[in-house]
Design a protein around this motif. Structure first.
Motif, mmCIF file in Angstrom:
data_model
loop_
_atom_site.group_PDB
_atom_site.id
_atom_site.type_symbol
_atom_site.label_atom_id
_atom_site.label_comp_id
_atom_site.label_asym_id
_atom_site.label_seq_id
_atom_site.Cartn_x
_atom_site.Cartn_y
_atom_site.Cartn_z
ATOM 1 N N VAL A 171 0.940 -0.960 0.061
ATOM 2 C CA VAL A 171 -0.087 -0.127 -0.097
ATOM 3 C C VAL A 171 0.925 1.241 0.196
ATOM 4 O O VAL A 171 0.458 2.359 -0.779
ATOM 5 C CB VAL A 171 -1.034 -0.109 1.058
ATOM 6 C CG1 VAL A 171 -1.748 1.455 1.286
ATOM 7 C CG2 VAL A 171 -1.889 -1.083 1.062
ATOM 8 N N SER A 172 1.941 1.233 0.723
ATOM 9 C CA SER A 172 2.738 2.504 0.770
ATOM 10 C C SER A 172 3.377 2.671 -0.446
ATOM 11 O O SER A 172 3.959 3.893 -0.685
ATOM 12 C CB SER A 172 3.790 2.327 1.813
ATOM 13 O OG SER A 172 4.586 0.936 1.513
ATOM 14 N N HIS A 173 3.433 1.947 -1.518
ATOM 15 C CA HIS A 173 4.077 2.182 -2.914
ATOM 16 C C HIS A 173 2.985 2.840 -3.572
ATOM 17 O O HIS A 173 3.470 3.493 -4.720
ATOM 18 C CB HIS A 173 4.290 0.871 -3.685
ATOM 19 C CG HIS A 173 5.630 0.502 -2.828
ATOM 20 N ND1 HIS A 173 5.801 -1.064 -3.106
ATOM 21 C CD2 HIS A 173 6.587 0.684 -2.040
ATOM 22 C CE1 HIS A 173 6.740 -1.444 -2.272
ATOM 23 N NE2 HIS A 173 7.507 -0.286 -1.704
ATOM 24 N N PRO A 177 -2.005 9.785 -2.077
ATOM 25 C CA PRO A 177 -1.937 9.721 -0.822
ATOM 26 C C PRO A 177 -3.568 9.358 -0.409
ATOM 27 O O PRO A 177 -3.771 8.667 0.500
ATOM 28 C CB PRO A 177 -1.645 11.140 0.018
ATOM 29 C CG PRO A 177 -0.994 11.768 -1.214
ATOM 30 C CD PRO A 177 -1.378 11.278 -2.593
ATOM 31 N N GLN A 180 -3.609 5.696 -0.807
ATOM 32 C CA GLN A 180 -2.746 5.014 0.086
ATOM 33 C C GLN A 180 -3.908 4.727 1.614
ATOM 34 O O GLN A 180 -3.948 3.849 1.971
ATOM 35 C CB GLN A 180 -1.732 5.828 0.536
ATOM 36 C CG GLN A 180 -0.501 5.404 -0.245
ATOM 37 C CD GLN A 180 0.576 6.298 0.231
ATOM 38 O OE1 GLN A 180 0.943 6.660 1.426
ATOM 39 N NE2 GLN A 180 1.593 6.147 -0.460
ATOM 40 N N ASN A 181 -4.583 6.005 1.856
ATOM 41 C CA ASN A 181 -5.285 6.078 3.120
ATOM 42 C C ASN A 181 -6.562 4.983 2.873
ATOM 43 O O ASN A 181 -6.988 4.169 3.565
ATOM 44 C CB ASN A 181 -5.867 7.464 3.199
ATOM 45 C CG ASN A 181 -4.844 8.329 3.734
ATOM 46 O OD1 ASN A 181 -3.768 7.794 4.277
ATOM 47 N ND2 ASN A 181 -4.971 9.630 3.452
ATOM 48 N N TRP A 183 -6.617 2.331 0.916
ATOM 49 C CA TRP A 183 -6.314 1.004 0.851
ATOM 50 C C TRP A 183 -5.861 0.258 2.156
ATOM 51 O O TRP A 183 -5.638 -0.812 2.696
ATOM 52 C CB TRP A 183 -5.353 0.632 -0.351
ATOM 53 C CG TRP A 183 -6.364 0.632 -1.483
ATOM 54 C CD1 TRP A 183 -6.634 1.540 -2.273
ATOM 55 C CD2 TRP A 183 -6.976 -0.714 -2.146
ATOM 56 N NE1 TRP A 183 -7.309 1.102 -3.770
ATOM 57 C CE2 TRP A 183 -7.818 -0.330 -3.243
ATOM 58 C CE3 TRP A 183 -7.228 -1.896 -1.554
ATOM 59 C CZ2 TRP A 183 -8.433 -1.154 -3.942
ATOM 60 C CZ3 TRP A 183 -7.989 -2.831 -2.303
ATOM 61 C CH2 TRP A 183 -8.645 -2.393 -3.301
ATOM 62 N N ALA A 184 -5.139 1.226 2.828
ATOM 63 C CA ALA A 184 -4.450 1.190 4.264
ATOM 64 C C ALA A 184 -5.715 0.634 5.199
ATOM 65 O O ALA A 184 -5.450 -0.137 5.947
ATOM 66 C CB ALA A 184 -3.844 2.362 4.744
ATOM 67 N N GLU A 185 -6.847 1.402 5.320
ATOM 68 C CA GLU A 185 -7.796 1.104 6.097
ATOM 69 C C GLU A 185 -8.529 -0.370 5.481
ATOM 70 O O GLU A 185 -8.816 -0.967 6.418
ATOM 71 C CB GLU A 185 -9.003 2.156 6.061
ATOM 72 C CG GLU A 185 -8.638 3.491 6.661
ATOM 73 C CD GLU A 185 -9.606 4.505 6.310
ATOM 74 O OE1 GLU A 185 -10.791 4.130 5.898
ATOM 75 O OE2 GLU A 185 -9.344 5.729 6.831
ATOM 76 N N GLY A 189 -3.103 -1.465 6.774
ATOM 77 C CA GLY A 189 -1.985 -0.622 7.026
ATOM 78 C C GLY A 189 -1.173 -0.514 5.704
ATOM 79 O O GLY A 189 -1.424 -1.205 4.848
ATOM 80 N N LEU A 190 -0.327 0.503 5.995
ATOM 81 C CA LEU A 190 0.649 0.873 4.722
ATOM 82 C C LEU A 190 1.531 -0.430 4.163
ATOM 83 O O LEU A 190 1.874 -0.317 2.962
ATOM 84 C CB LEU A 190 1.341 2.120 5.201
ATOM 85 C CG LEU A 190 0.665 3.419 5.112
ATOM 86 C CD1 LEU A 190 1.247 4.730 5.681
ATOM 87 C CD2 LEU A 190 -0.123 3.897 3.860
ATOM 88 N N SER A 192 0.662 -3.461 4.248
ATOM 89 C CA SER A 192 0.053 -4.449 3.520
ATOM 90 C C SER A 192 0.463 -4.916 2.035
ATOM 91 O O SER A 192 0.455 -3.893 1.174
ATOM 92 C CB SER A 192 -1.434 -4.454 3.756
ATOM 93 O OG SER A 192 -1.744 -4.117 5.279
#
Length: 284
Positions: A171-173, A177, A180-181, A183-185, A189-190, A192
């Motif tokens: 996700v962090s890639h 932004p 990112q948020n 898909w992190a949710e 997490g970033l 993942s």
């Protein structure tokens, strides 16, 4: 998924899967073009010569459009990379190559005194076949990736692919932004791992089907130019639709990606030309 096949013993050179498949794509496309040109009563040798000129023009065109679409993103701050070995080993933008190939074909066919529409019809199935193989190379390298998805069609690319092309593997890639948020949710997490639409395979499958349809149309065409114009319209539709799943940023025009804008610019003239030539054929 495997951007590098192996290193050549005794050297620092690496055999890249993208380059190998791109070479195979060109050879297969050229052979099919020569076969159809010969069946249509054209000189195979001249058809092959034309293919070599078109290859050179398509490579130049694809690189020029890549620099244009990624100028603000990368090349404005790294202009020296345009003359680097990595630049020449990297891919390009297909539509830049297509437009360069068309321009070169017009010039070379005039020099060789070849009938443009007949030769272009012979080229069309080979172009589609080359795209089928070439997009497999994109998939192997990890370029031209799609948007994140939880669909069963989603693919997680390798870390090596991320190193070579920047394809997101977690996700962090993701560059956006907001994305990112979201898909992190969704994934926890970033860090993942994330799966992407394999848009390379979508286009590969579509162009393989298109190859078969163009082959059949070539055998049953009713006027010269019918096959290449059918290719131009069909691929424009394929590319326009697939762009909705693409996620590697290559510039935009208004609210459309660069490739969608170019697709419209190719589809409309091709459709108009098709109708004009069809009308002339039926009136004859």
């Amino acid at each position: 998924m495997f951007p590098e096949l192996f290193k050549i013993p005794g050297t620092e050179l690496t055999l890249n899967s993208y380059g190998l498949l791109l070479a195979i794509a060109f050879v297969l496309g050229l052979l099919l073009m020569g076969l159809l040109a010969e069946r249509d009563g054209l000189e195979k040798a001249k058809a092959y010569d034309l293919g070599l000129w078109v290859l050179a023009a398509s490579l130049i065109g694809s690189k020029l459009l890549m620099v244009w679409t990624e100028w603000d993103l990368y090349y404005r701050d790294h202009p020296g990379q345009i003359l680097s070995l990595d630049f020449f080993r990297s891919g390009g933008v297909f539509y830049g190559g297509f437009l360069g190939a068309v321009l070169a074909s017009v010039i070379v066919m005039r020099v060789y005194r070849l009938p443009w529409w007949r030769v272009a019809d012979a080229c069309a199935p080979g172009i589609a076949l080359g795209q089928f193989v070439g997009r497999l190379g994109c998939f192997a390298a990890g370029c031209c990736w799609g948007k994140p998805t939880t669909s069963f069609l989603g693919v997680q690319f390798s870390e090596k692919g991320h190193e070579v092309t920047g394809v997101p593997v977690m996700v962090s890639h993701l560059s956006d932004p907001v994305q990112q948020n979201v898909w992190a949710e969704r994934l926890g997490g970033l860090l993942s791992p994330i799966r992407l639409h394999p848009t390379q395979l979508y286009e590969s499958a579509a162009t393989l089907l298109l190859t078969g349809l163009l082959w059949l149309l070539f055998r049953r065409r009713q006027f010269t130019g019918q096959v290449i114009l059918a290719y131009a319209m069909s691929y424009a539709i394929i590319r326009f639709v697939i762009e909705f799943w693409r996620d590697d940023w290559r510039g935009e025009v208004l609210t459309l990606s660069t490739s969608q804008f170019v697709a419209i610019g190719i589809f409309l003239p091709a459709l108009l030309t098709y109708l004009v030539r069809w009308k002339r054929h039926t009136a004859a």
